[in-house]
Enzyme design. Sequence first.
Site, PDB file in Angstrom:
ATOM      1  N   ASN A  95       0.906  -1.231  -0.216  1.00  0.00           N
ATOM      2  CA  ASN A  95       0.098   0.014  -0.117  1.00  0.00           C
ATOM      3  C   ASN A  95       0.891   1.280   0.112  1.00  0.00           C
ATOM      4  O   ASN A  95       0.354   2.348  -0.314  1.00  0.00           O
ATOM      5  CB  ASN A  95      -0.864   0.010   1.129  1.00  0.00           C
ATOM      6  CG  ASN A  95      -0.261  -0.187   2.543  1.00  0.00           C
ATOM      7  OD1 ASN A  95       0.616  -0.774   2.707  1.00  0.00           O
ATOM      8  ND2 ASN A  95      -0.883   0.323   3.486  1.00  0.00           N
ATOM      9  N   GLY A 114       2.652  -5.921   7.894  1.00  0.00           N
ATOM     10  CA  GLY A 114       1.581  -6.543   6.952  1.00  0.00           C
ATOM     11  C   GLY A 114       0.460  -7.243   8.131  1.00  0.00           C
ATOM     12  O   GLY A 114      -0.165  -6.471   8.994  1.00  0.00           O
ATOM     13  N   SER A 115      -0.141  -8.455   7.815  1.00  0.00           N
ATOM     14  CA  SER A 115      -1.306  -8.911   8.612  1.00  0.00           C
ATOM     15  C   SER A 115      -0.991  -9.383  10.038  1.00  0.00           C
ATOM     16  O   SER A 115       0.231  -9.951  10.228  1.00  0.00           O
ATOM     17  CB  SER A 115      -1.894  -9.872   7.851  1.00  0.00           C
ATOM     18  OG  SER A 115      -0.852 -11.163   7.808  1.00  0.00           O
ATOM     19  N   GLU A 144       4.192  -3.899  12.209  1.00  0.00           N
ATOM     20  CA  GLU A 144       3.544  -3.002  12.315  1.00  0.00           C
ATOM     21  C   GLU A 144       2.164  -3.974  11.675  1.00  0.00           C
ATOM     22  O   GLU A 144       2.389  -4.041  10.157  1.00  0.00           O
ATOM     23  CB  GLU A 144       3.674  -1.632  11.473  1.00  0.00           C
ATOM     24  CG  GLU A 144       2.948  -0.582  11.767  1.00  0.00           C
ATOM     25  CD  GLU A 144       1.994  -0.473  10.743  1.00  0.00           C
ATOM     26  OE1 GLU A 144       0.702  -0.867  11.155  1.00  0.00           O
ATOM     27  OE2 GLU A 144       2.066  -0.121   9.612  1.00  0.00           O
ATOM     28  N   LEU A 145       1.086  -4.109  12.397  1.00  0.00           N
ATOM     29  CA  LEU A 145       0.300  -5.074  11.801  1.00  0.00           C
ATOM     30  C   LEU A 145      -1.210  -4.593  11.399  1.00  0.00           C
ATOM     31  O   LEU A 145      -1.743  -5.311  10.556  1.00  0.00           O
ATOM     32  CB  LEU A 145       0.006  -6.089  12.798  1.00  0.00           C
ATOM     33  CG  LEU A 145       1.314  -6.746  13.380  1.00  0.00           C
ATOM     34  CD1 LEU A 145       0.983  -7.681  14.290  1.00  0.00           C
ATOM     35  CD2 LEU A 145       2.179  -7.502  12.053  1.00  0.00           C
ATOM     36  N   CYS A 150      -2.811   1.416   6.691  1.00  0.00           N
ATOM     37  CA  CYS A 150      -3.152   0.731   8.036  1.00  0.00           C
ATOM     38  C   CYS A 150      -3.746   1.703   9.133  1.00  0.00           C
ATOM     39  O   CYS A 150      -4.617   1.006  10.050  1.00  0.00           O
ATOM     40  CB  CYS A 150      -1.588   0.683   8.648  1.00  0.00           C
ATOM     41  SG  CYS A 150      -0.667  -0.597   7.562  1.00  0.00           S
ATOM     42  N   GLU A 152      -9.909  -5.538  10.215  1.00  0.00           N
ATOM     43  CA  GLU A 152      -9.421  -4.639   9.330  1.00  0.00           C
ATOM     44  C   GLU A 152     -10.143  -4.853   7.995  1.00  0.00           C
ATOM     45  O   GLU A 152      -9.528  -5.890   7.318  1.00  0.00           O
ATOM     46  CB  GLU A 152      -8.068  -4.603   9.565  1.00  0.00           C
ATOM     47  CG  GLU A 152      -7.311  -3.571   8.553  1.00  0.00           C
ATOM     48  CD  GLU A 152      -5.833  -3.446   8.704  1.00  0.00           C
ATOM     49  OE1 GLU A 152      -5.279  -2.491   8.545  1.00  0.00           O
ATOM     50  OE2 GLU A 152      -5.213  -4.679   8.749  1.00  0.00           O
TER      51      GLU A 152
END
Length: 473
Positions: free
Chosen positions: A151, A227-228, A247-248, A281, A375
Amino acid sequence: MKKGLLINDEWRMTEGYTDVYAPYSKELIASFAMATEVDVQDAIESAQEATSKMASLTALQRAQIVEQLSNLFAEHRDEAASIISLESAKPLKYAIAEIDRTIETYKFAAEEAKRLAGELIPMDASKSGEGRFAYTLREPIGVIAAITPFNFPQNLVAHKVGPALAAGNTIVLKPATQTALSAHFLAKLIAQTDLPVGAFNLVTGQGKLIGDTFLAHPQVKMITFTGSPAVGISLRNRAGLKKVTLELGSNAGVIVDEGVQLDKIMERIVMGAFSNQGQVCISLQRIYVMENIMDQFLEQVTAKINQLTLGNPLHPTTDLTTMISETEQQRALTWIQEALKNGAQIITGGRIENNILLPTVLYNVPSYSRVSCEEIFAPVVIVNKVSTIDEAIEAINDSNYGLQAGIFTPSIETAFKASKKLQVGGVIINDVPTYRVDHMPYGGIKESGTGREGIKYAIEEMTEMKLVIWNHN
């Protein structure tokens, strides 16, 4: 157009390739090499061989290298933005904004390279410390493995590459395959800097294979991942003593209090919910509005959404376009339909037209609906009414995530209450949670991750502290 792997400053072709198509036009962009385990190991070993050269650079030399990279992005701003827009369907205006942030991010990294320092320790504060002098040093940890999403294919990469190089580390980058053309463009620019050979390596291919190789290789000292939650948690659980920054993601919420001038905040609300098709995010996903102003809010937000321009991401006036893939669009549509079955109402959008999921506002959504509690990563926002600020805070906190949250309020007292009670990594007063500048500490709690990005704070994660004590007795 086949694109290889960059290992020890040389391009390596492989037996297997994967084709990548533009999400909007469906044209073939490139075919990217599928790295084998041996390829990834070679990239790590190349990075390891360059660690001594990187560690021996002065602070000025590291700063100059990263500054060169920042300047190169400034020189190639339009080309870099066009690549992002083509491969990710990010509207060109947002792609240009990403490159401008990327330029600034590398500039921040160059500045922080000069400020990397420890601190003096007052040893004589202890009885047994008299006659002793102590200080700490910050030293590079070595090889860093970075895994990045689609992204923000330049700026989120910059948040890993910039601080890694500024701190004197080497790096192996695994970008999202869909946006690997941006990573290749980065490699092309890095080749024009004075970075030592082998300090930056680029591998593309199957995420699990590359991630598992990063985890297994003893020379990888840190994994930084965006990511996830499922993948991030798995990486951390298996990382052993390697450092891990995650960073999820989030389902970021904002509170709209009474007394707020709604016409002044609508542009921020719509931008926060729908920029980059909601594939951010900290995209605004949940809005909690005081019940007395709900009708006015819904009327104004709908009017603002109707002003958005939908279409080709390469057109400079486009605000919103297709998502990263048809699969993701259909998933988001399924979640919308589930919410409707659970009793939600569509205010606007809720369908796909011309391969674009229309910007969608859902009203009165149960907290257990996936559009609320997970999300969605799509141009979808929910709006629910609340009768008190405490109720709104409780609703935002009722989440497995905790990245950022926002509140619009004219009351200082209410703002302070929210800042203390919201369970997130960052609270944004009188703005949407989608706000970020690149030198601020950025990261979350709960399933939103661990560790902090933002150049100074990332460098702290990417270095080891060494204590030195001198005995003058």
